[in-house]
Design a protein around this motif. Structure first.
Motif, short mmCIF file in Angstrom:
data_model
loop_
_atom_site.label_atom_id
_atom_site.label_comp_id
_atom_site.label_asym_id
_atom_site.label_seq_id
_atom_site.Cartn_x
_atom_site.Cartn_y
_atom_site.Cartn_z
N LYS A 203 19.14 -1.97 -12.94
CA LYS A 203 18.20 -2.59 -12.02
C LYS A 203 18.97 -3.50 -11.06
CE LYS A 203 14.74 -2.52 -15.66
NZ LYS A 203 13.98 -3.33 -16.66
N PRO A 204 18.80 -3.30 -9.76
CA PRO A 204 19.53 -4.11 -8.78
C PRO A 204 18.83 -5.44 -8.52
CG PRO A 204 18.20 -2.49 -7.66
CD PRO A 204 17.99 -2.24 -9.13
N ALA A 205 19.55 -6.35 -7.86
CA ALA A 205 18.98 -7.66 -7.50
C ALA A 205 19.30 -7.97 -6.05
CB ALA A 205 19.53 -8.73 -8.43
N PRO A 206 18.75 -7.17 -5.12
CA PRO A 206 19.07 -7.39 -3.71
C PRO A 206 18.51 -8.70 -3.18
CG PRO A 206 17.28 -5.84 -3.93
CD PRO A 206 17.79 -6.08 -5.32
N LYS A 207 19.00 -9.11 -2.04
CA LYS A 207 18.54 -10.32 -1.39
C LYS A 207 17.05 -10.24 -1.11
CE LYS A 207 19.78 -13.36 2.49
NZ LYS A 207 20.68 -13.55 3.65
N ILE A 208 16.37 -11.38 -1.22
CA ILE A 208 14.93 -11.46 -0.99
C ILE A 208 14.66 -11.78 0.49
CG2 ILE A 208 12.80 -12.68 -1.56
CD1 ILE A 208 13.75 -11.20 -3.97
N PHE A 209 13.81 -10.97 1.12
CA PHE A 209 13.41 -11.22 2.50
C PHE A 209 11.90 -11.49 2.53
CE2 PHE A 209 17.19 -8.55 2.81
CZ PHE A 209 17.95 -9.26 3.74
N ARG A 210 11.39 -11.93 3.67
CA ARG A 210 9.97 -12.25 3.76
C ARG A 210 9.11 -11.05 3.39
NH1 ARG A 210 5.51 -11.96 7.01
NH2 ARG A 210 4.11 -13.78 6.94
N GLU A 211 9.48 -9.87 3.89
CA GLU A 211 8.67 -8.69 3.61
C GLU A 211 8.70 -8.31 2.13
OE1 GLU A 211 12.53 -7.27 5.71
OE2 GLU A 211 11.09 -8.94 5.86
N THR A 212 9.75 -8.72 1.44
CA THR A 212 9.86 -8.46 0.01
C THR A 212 8.75 -9.19 -0.74
OG1 THR A 212 12.27 -8.56 0.30
CG2 THR A 212 11.45 -8.46 -1.96
N CYS A 213 8.29 -10.30 -0.20
CA CYS A 213 7.40 -11.22 -0.91
C CYS A 213 5.91 -10.90 -0.74
CB CYS A 213 7.66 -12.65 -0.45
SG CYS A 213 9.36 -13.18 -0.66
N GLU A 214 5.58 -9.86 0.00
CA GLU A 214 4.17 -9.53 0.20
C GLU A 214 3.59 -8.86 -1.04
OE1 GLU A 214 1.16 -7.37 3.42
OE2 GLU A 214 3.33 -6.98 3.52
N ILE A 215 2.44 -9.32 -1.47
CA ILE A 215 1.80 -8.80 -2.68
C ILE A 215 1.09 -7.49 -2.39
CG2 ILE A 215 0.02 -9.24 -4.43
CD1 ILE A 215 0.54 -12.26 -3.97
N ASN A 216 1.28 -6.51 -3.26
CA ASN A 216 0.57 -5.25 -3.21
C ASN A 216 -0.50 -5.29 -4.30
OD1 ASN A 216 -0.36 -2.64 -3.26
ND2 ASN A 216 1.54 -1.73 -4.01
N TRP A 217 -1.76 -5.40 -3.89
CA TRP A 217 -2.84 -5.55 -4.86
C TRP A 217 -3.21 -4.24 -5.57
CZ3 TRP A 217 -3.84 -10.29 -6.30
CH2 TRP A 217 -3.54 -11.33 -5.41
N GLN A 218 -2.61 -3.14 -5.14
CA GLN A 218 -2.90 -1.84 -5.74
C GLN A 218 -2.08 -1.62 -7.02
OE1 GLN A 218 -5.11 0.29 -4.16
NE2 GLN A 218 -5.36 -1.07 -2.40
#
Length: 315
Positions: A203-218
């Motif tokens: 499992k990788p641990a890439p850098k976190i960006f703003r778009e990474t943080c958007e919640i997917n409610w599905q």
């Protein structure tokens, strides 16, 4: 070599235990403020200056003047904690080599954000690893590992604090072994420390960006719960509150799982029940506890609900 508060934990321990820290290498001061006209020194620099340790802040790690200055300290070993990728001219310099303290159990979670991704993925255990640097990122031969249990309600801050202390412990133990063996310390290839199944599912641990943080409610409630705590308190997960034509960013810092089925509701549907702010996921409702509407202060759900009209959905 390090920059954030996480690295200060190790530096402080080395100083306290009377290791001869001849210099510190850290990032340049960072412009902050609305007009970017104020320079904020890295946490490692602040600590080093308080203890009269020379500080080097190269813009480029291959800069000849920096390399020569670094060489002039004639250090036996370099200790790297939460820093940047080093060129070979740097990591190969000291006679005992350069080792890194990584906030994960390598080879899992190689990359810039191992703490975040371990929590996001619902891991129950993580840890710290020391390894000697080589040409690739986080792939060098392992010296030691120490484990850390992740409680179900831990967020990034809890794990960060725990691993900062554990990282200091493992750095000291690694240094002691290096000294005892005069650099001839036993190491092991990363692929030999895990099973073949794990090796095939790294499992990788890439850098976190703003778009990474958007919640997917599905997704299932548990996945979203882990996602929120894996980004809390910084940088914070977010979603969009849609009320008619109005769309507002909503950050969520703390949530709770429930066993209330959301089968009859579309994911993202808001339900206010018994003074609880509930949101439908793909299986159960998730209760939102601490949140922040764009342009407003962070607040608890009970205060957020004062005056809130239940006519929106999270998208």
């Amino acid at each position: 070599m390090g920059t954030p508060e996480f690295a200060v934990g190790t530096l402080e321990r080395l100083v306290k235990d009377n290791f001869n820290v001849v210099a510190v290498v850290t990032q340049p001061d960072k412009p902050v403020g609305r007009h970017q006209d104020t320079l904020q020194p890295p946490a490692v620099k602040v600590f080093a200056q308080e203890h009269n340790i020379p500080v080097l802040q190269p813009v480029k790690m291959k800069d000849e003047a920096f390399v020569e200055e670094l060489r002039s300290y004639d250090a036996d070993i370099f200790v790297v904690v939460a820093f940047r990728m080093l060129p070979e001219v740097v990591w190969s310099m000291p006679r005992f080599g350069t080792f890194n303290v990584h906030a994960a159990l390598l080879p899992q979670y190689r990359g810039a954000a191992p703490i975040n991704w371990a929590i996001i993925n619902g891991e129950k255990q993580t840890g710290v690893t020391t390894f000697f640097l080589d040409h690739d990122i986080d792939t060098g031969r392992i010296i030691m590992k120490k484990t850390f249990e992740i409680a179900d309600d831990f967020n990034v801050e809890n794990v960060y604090d725990g691993l900062m202390l554990l990282g200091a412990d493992i750095a000291v133990e690694t240094l002691q072994k290096v000294i005892e063996t005069e650099g001839n310390i036993d190491t092991i290839a990363q692929e030999d420390t895990v099973s073949e199944e794990e090796l095939n599912n790294l499992k990788p641990a890439p850098k976190i960006f703003r778009e990474t943080c958007e919640i997917n409610w599905q997704q299932p409630c548990k996945n979203i719960y882990d996602f929120i705590r894996g980004l809390s308190p910084i940088p914070g997960s977010w979603t969009t509150l849609v009320q008619g034509e109005k769309r507002t960013v909503l950050k969520i810092y703390r949530a709770s799982k429930t066993e209330k089925s959301s089968a009859d509701y579309a994911p993202g549907t808001i339900l206010i029940e018994n003074k609880q702010l509930l949101v439908a996921t793909s299986d159960y409702f998730l209760e939102l506890n601490t949140l922040q509407l764009q342009g407003k202060k962070r607040t608890e759900a009970k205060d957020f609900l004062n005056g809130f009209r239940q006519d929106g959905i999270l998208a």
